[in-house]
Design an enzyme around this catalytic site. Structure first.
Site, PDB file in Angstrom:
ATOM      1  N   GLY A 264      -8.398 -11.253   0.629  1.00  0.00           N
ATOM      2  CA  GLY A 264      -7.062 -11.827   0.580  1.00  0.00           C
ATOM      3  C   GLY A 264      -6.696 -12.546  -0.698  1.00  0.00           C
ATOM      4  CD  GLU A 298     -14.216  -8.271   5.492  1.00  0.00           C
ATOM      5  OE1 GLU A 298     -12.973  -8.251   5.618  1.00  0.00           O
ATOM      6  OE2 GLU A 298     -14.990  -8.265   6.454  1.00  0.00           O
ATOM      7  N   PRO A 299     -13.243  -8.611  -0.654  1.00  0.00           N
ATOM      8  CG  PRO A 299     -14.068  -8.865  -2.832  1.00  0.00           C
ATOM      9  CD  PRO A 299     -14.491  -8.863  -1.383  1.00  0.00           C
ATOM     10  CB  CYS A 369      17.227  10.993  -0.762  1.00  0.00           C
ATOM     11  SG  CYS A 369      17.256  12.314  -1.964  1.00  0.00           S
ATOM     12  CD  GLU A 370      14.540   6.537   2.876  1.00  0.00           C
ATOM     13  OE1 GLU A 370      15.158   5.499   3.188  1.00  0.00           O
ATOM     14  OE2 GLU A 370      14.116   7.360   3.695  1.00  0.00           O
TER      15      GLU A 370
HETATM   16  N1  LLP Z   1     -10.695  -7.283   4.959  1.00  0.00           N
HETATM   17  C1  LLP Z   1      -9.868  -6.862   5.928  1.00  0.00           C
HETATM   18  C2  LLP Z   1     -10.335  -6.875   7.320  1.00  0.00           C
HETATM   19  C3  LLP Z   1      -8.576  -6.424   5.602  1.00  0.00           C
HETATM   20  O1  LLP Z   1      -7.760  -6.003   6.560  1.00  0.00           O
HETATM   21  C4  LLP Z   1      -8.158  -6.421   4.259  1.00  0.00           C
HETATM   22  C5  LLP Z   1      -6.816  -5.985   3.883  1.00  0.00           C
HETATM   23  C6  LLP Z   1      -9.070  -6.862   3.279  1.00  0.00           C
HETATM   24  C7  LLP Z   1     -10.323  -7.291   3.670  1.00  0.00           C
HETATM   25  C8  LLP Z   1      -8.749  -6.878   1.824  1.00  0.00           C
HETATM   26  O2  LLP Z   1      -7.693  -7.735   1.529  1.00  0.00           O
HETATM   27  P1  LLP Z   1      -7.316  -8.012  -0.020  1.00  0.00           P
HETATM   28  O3  LLP Z   1      -8.507  -8.698  -0.637  1.00  0.00           O
HETATM   29  O4  LLP Z   1      -7.055  -6.697  -0.643  1.00  0.00           O
HETATM   30  O5  LLP Z   1      -6.120  -8.848   0.062  1.00  0.00           O
HETATM   31  N2  LLP Z   1      -0.983  -2.862   1.647  1.00  0.00           N
HETATM   32  C9  LLP Z   1      -0.802  -4.286   1.444  1.00  0.00           C
HETATM   33  C10 LLP Z   1      -2.061  -5.048   1.672  1.00  0.00           C
HETATM   34  C11 LLP Z   1      -2.657  -4.852   3.047  1.00  0.00           C
HETATM   35  C12 LLP Z   1      -3.981  -5.539   3.227  1.00  0.00           C
HETATM   36  C13 LLP Z   1      -4.632  -5.080   4.473  1.00  0.00           C
HETATM   37  N3  LLP Z   1      -5.928  -5.639   4.728  1.00  0.00           N
HETATM   38  C14 LLP Z   1      -0.239  -4.511   0.046  1.00  0.00           C
HETATM   39  O6  LLP Z   1      -0.025  -3.529  -0.678  1.00  0.00           O
HETATM   40  O7  LLP Z   1       0.037  -5.633  -0.339  1.00  0.00           O
END
Ligand code: LLP
Length: 442
Positions: A264, A298-299, A369-370
């Protein structure tokens, strides 16, 4: 700055200059325009066409290294389980594996990709709110490192599937800590009303129950409160709640040995500063205190977003009293984030001369086309048809969220390594668009 690099000092006020000033692997040269990791983007457009995703291996390696260093500085060593969903290209996964990362996978497809990239099943955590039994069985047979379990039903499924195979698999319970992380509504995951995780007040009971189930070995808790977060406070609140849970269980003799902190970490899509990782690492150290817990993170985005861009060409421009439009050959079918979340990505001109021109507001849109096929309003030089632009920080949730809406083939992907560019994914051909379709009509 070498001789050929353009002295942009005179144009410090240009927004695209401010964006590039914060991104050390980019520079404009007078002869070749904007270069990424030493490769002129114009040369990639000339050989591969546009739109094309371009990734930088050096940027990616450095970010993984920086992440590891920042945690080491805080005297913690979480296992890095890269969230494959952010960018699942085999070359990206391979680079991260070589750098020491494992994977956080969320489907049989992601598991298979990570395995194909050489990541050991034991170095994977399996997340996801709706794991199917066949997916669970595959992961058990492969020797998955850990399931992050999101419900009592899932726990029962894993227990039954593992014991039927005479296996014992490590599981963590994914807790929904009921924390609003402050990110975009559509990427928040840790509030009580979100579909993710196990309600906080059920977590201890389910953990005790899991202790007595066959086929599983509870090792701790996991959480993931959302994505594109900048503040430490929601993480601290979530981890604090879970650590209290861990203490309570340990005190009653139910051992808890691990905590998966989730991902996150936000990245600046503009010229702002990034997520305060050293402060985050110090906070984790502080919250953990003298407990011995195996930590995992989990980055996704933080590692890969800044290592990628989407290279596009201006197809045409048009002006009305209301706006000046630059219509690109890349659209929401390529990069969905602006349409889906109202996200903005920095957009910069590739041509060196354009880079010194005055900044004027432009509506940057795609060809789909959106009405939502719109990257946003940007101060840009007046770009002529044919001009190239780089849409920055598109390495995460970019190519793998693409689709072929409006009959637009998936874009090519290129990886730059040691100043050489490699095609890593061919552009889809037009006839690929209907591959697999069956027409039962004479
Ligand atoms: N762990 C889990 C269980 C997750 O669901 C996610 C992301 C991550 C780790 C990694 O999160 P990050 O470090 O990338 O923030 N498509 C959206 C982002 C969706 C994230 C979904 N889960 C966007 O483009 O902003």
């Amino acid at each position: 700055m070498n001789d050929l690099e353009i002295d942009m000092n005179l144009e410090r006020d240009r927004p695209w200059h401010r964006l590039i000033a914060r991104r050390p692997h980019f520079a404009w040269t007078a002869m070749e325009g904007l270069c990424f990791e030493g490769v002129p983007l114009a040369s990639i457009a000339a050989t591969q066409g546009t739109p094309t995703w371009v990734y930088g291996a050096t940027t990616l390696r450095q970010r993984l290294n920086l992440l590891q260093t920042m945690f080491a500085d805080a005297e913690i060593q979480p296992a890095i389980r890269y969230a494959v969903k952010a960018n699942d290209h085999l070359a990206i996964l391979s680079l991260l594996r070589i750098g020491g990362a494992g994977a956080d996978v969320t489907s049989a497809g992601e598991y298979a990709r990570a395995a194909a990239a050489g990541i050991e099943a034991a170095a994977m955590v399996y997340s996801g709110v709706g794991k199917r039994s066949d997916e669970i069985a595959t992961a058990i047979e492969a020797g998955i490192g850990q399931f992050n379990v999101e419900s009592g039903e899932e726990l029962a499924m894993i227990s039954a599937l593992a014991s039927a195979r005479n296996r014992t698999v490590p599981i963590a319970l994914r807790v929904n800590p009921d924390i609003a992380a402050g990110g975009h509504d559509k990427i928040s995951t840790g509030r009580a009303g979100d579909k993710f995780g196990i309600a906080f007040d059920q977590a201890a009971g389910l953990y005790r129950y899991a202790e007595n189930l066959p086929g599983i070995r509870p090792v701790g808790f996991s959480t993931h409160i959302g994505s594109q977060i900048f503040s430490i406070a929601p993480f601290e609140a979530a981890y604090g709640r879970i650590v209290a849970l861990i203490d309570a269980l340990n005190a009653e003799g139910t051992p808890v040995t691990g905590l998966d902190l989730g991902g996150g970490f936000g990245i600046p899509y503009d010229d702002g500063i990034g997520f305060p990782l050293p402060a985050y690492a110090a906070m984790v150290r502080r919250v953990i205190g003298d407990r011995t817990l195996d930590l995992t993170i989990e980055p996704g985005r933080w590692l890969v977003a800044p290592a990628g861009l989407l290279l596009a060409r201006v197809t045409l421009t048009k002006a009305s009293d209301a706006a000046h439009f630059s219509v690109l050959d890349a659209g929401m079918n390529d990069l969905l984030r602006p349409a889906l979340y109202g996200a903005t990505h920095g957009i910069v001109p590739v041509d060196a001369v354009a880079a010194t021109a005055p900044a004027l507001p432009s509506e940057v849109v795609g060809p789909v086309c959106e009405s939502s096929d719109r990257f946003g309003t940007y101060d840009l030089p007046r770009l002529a048809p044919g001009a190239l632009v780089a849409i920055l920080d598109a390495g995460a949730y970019g190519a793998n969220m693409s689709n072929t809406f409006n009959g637009r083939p998936l874009a090519a992907q290129v990886l730059i390594d040691q100043e050489r560019s490699h095609l890593i994914r061919m552009r889809q051909s037009v006839s690929d668009l209907w591959r697999g379709e069956i027409v039962p009509i004479r």
